[in-house]
Motif scaffolding. Structure first.
Motif, PDB file in Angstrom:
ATOM      1  N   GLY A 144       0.818  -1.213   0.000  1.00 54.14           N
ATOM      2  CA  GLY A 144       0.000   0.000   0.000  1.00 54.14           C
ATOM      3  C   GLY A 144       0.847   1.256   0.000  1.00 54.14           C
ATOM      4  N   LEU A 145       1.924   1.244   0.778  1.00 52.42           N
ATOM      5  CA  LEU A 145       2.813   2.401   0.826  1.00 52.42           C
ATOM      6  C   LEU A 145       3.512   2.605  -0.516  1.00 52.42           C
ATOM      7  N   MET A 146       3.866   1.502  -1.170  1.00 57.78           N
ATOM      8  CA  MET A 146       4.506   1.595  -2.485  1.00 57.78           C
ATOM      9  C   MET A 146       3.551   2.190  -3.524  1.00 57.78           C
ATOM     10  N   VAL A 147       2.274   1.869  -3.420  1.00 56.48           N
ATOM     11  CA  VAL A 147       1.276   2.423  -4.342  1.00 56.48           C
ATOM     12  C   VAL A 147       1.300   3.952  -4.283  1.00 56.48           C
ATOM     13  N   THR A 148       1.314   4.499  -3.061  1.00 57.65           N
ATOM     14  CA  THR A 148       1.340   5.951  -2.896  1.00 57.65           C
ATOM     15  C   THR A 148       2.662   6.536  -3.374  1.00 57.65           C
ATOM     16  N   LEU A 149       3.770   5.880  -3.049  1.00 63.18           N
ATOM     17  CA  LEU A 149       5.088   6.388  -3.425  1.00 63.18           C
ATOM     18  C   LEU A 149       5.269   6.421  -4.946  1.00 63.18           C
TER      19      LEU A 149
END
Length: 248
Positions: A224-229
């Motif tokens: 999920g964090l990678m999606v935003t990044l």
């Protein structure tokens, strides 16, 4: 609305509602480790796509479209099967790396130096948002979450409508691609919203770790964090391209 939810479609309470045994709880440190691994896979895949020999510009673009479709399918699978994220999240990172490498090469061909600027700014913004979260300069509360969710949803609707118009023979929303003051202002706004989503993601990961959800969800949280990044990087790259186009 529960303010612990974020505008990131990956981070939903139902995904983290998994039975946990003692000693098998998600931790922030574990999530950081797995995020670092996913980031490394993305960078390596991007470097591979960047250094490949392509027959033509259209060849690069077709590869980027193909990898994008595969990455989107992988992301949907991960959202429906969060406990399998330990397998699908690394695959997603690799596919997105191939997408970013291919698209970045396309922009670099036309605007030399724009990619390294986008990479530096992305990590700079990420570090700044982490600092802001840890120092409490931005208070994550219900009003903040509602406002951020509304802004993110509005951006998504604009992008989807523009894409649909283009499918039916239209030109989409020209302000998304031009270099006018309004277009650049819109891109600045989107970059700010993407950056603020990082703050919400950090907060959600910390709260879920304190709640003691299953350790396998570290992979899902990292995904999920990678999606935003990745979204942040692409929006910064788009903004820099517009600014370069404006100077020509």
């Amino acid at each position: 609305m529960n303010y612990e939810r974020t505008s990131n479609p990956v981070f939903r309470d139902k995904y983290f509602d998994v039975a946990v045994e003692d000693g098998c709880q998600m931790t922030v440190a574990g999530t950081v480790t797995k995020t670092s691994l996913l980031l490394m896979l993305t960078v390596l895949a991007a470097a591979f796509a960047w250094t490949r020999k392509y027959a033509s510009f259209d060849d690069v673009l077709s590869k980027a479209v193909l990898f994008s479709m595969l990455a989107f399918g992988c992301s949907l699978f991960t959202c429906f099967k969060p406990l399998l994220a330990k397998y699908s999240a690394p695959l997603y990172a690799i596919l997105e790396g191939l997408v970013l490498g291919s698209l970045s090469l396309i922009f670099e061909m036309k605007y030399h130096g724009v990619v390294i600027q986008a990479v530096a700014l992305t990590f700079g913004v990420f570090s700044a948002m982490l600092f802001i979260y840890r120092t409490g300069l931005i208070k994550v509360n219900e009003k903040f979450a509602i406002g951020l969710f509304a802004a993110t949803a509005g951006i998504a609707i604009v992008y989807i409508m523009s894409w649909l118009f283009s499918l039916f023979g239209g030109s989409g929303f020209k302000f998304l691609y031009g270099s006018s003051n309004f277009s650049i202002g819109f891109s600045v706004f989107v970059v700010i919203i993407a950056a603020l989503n990082l703050v919400m993601d950090f907060d959600y990961i910390v709260k879920q770790s304190k709640a003691g959800v299953h350790k396998d969800m570290e992979w899902f949280a990292s995904f999920g964090l990678m999606v935003t990044l990745i979204w942040l990087y692409m929006e910064i790259l788009r903004l820099l391209v517009k600014l370069n186009e404006r100077r020509r």
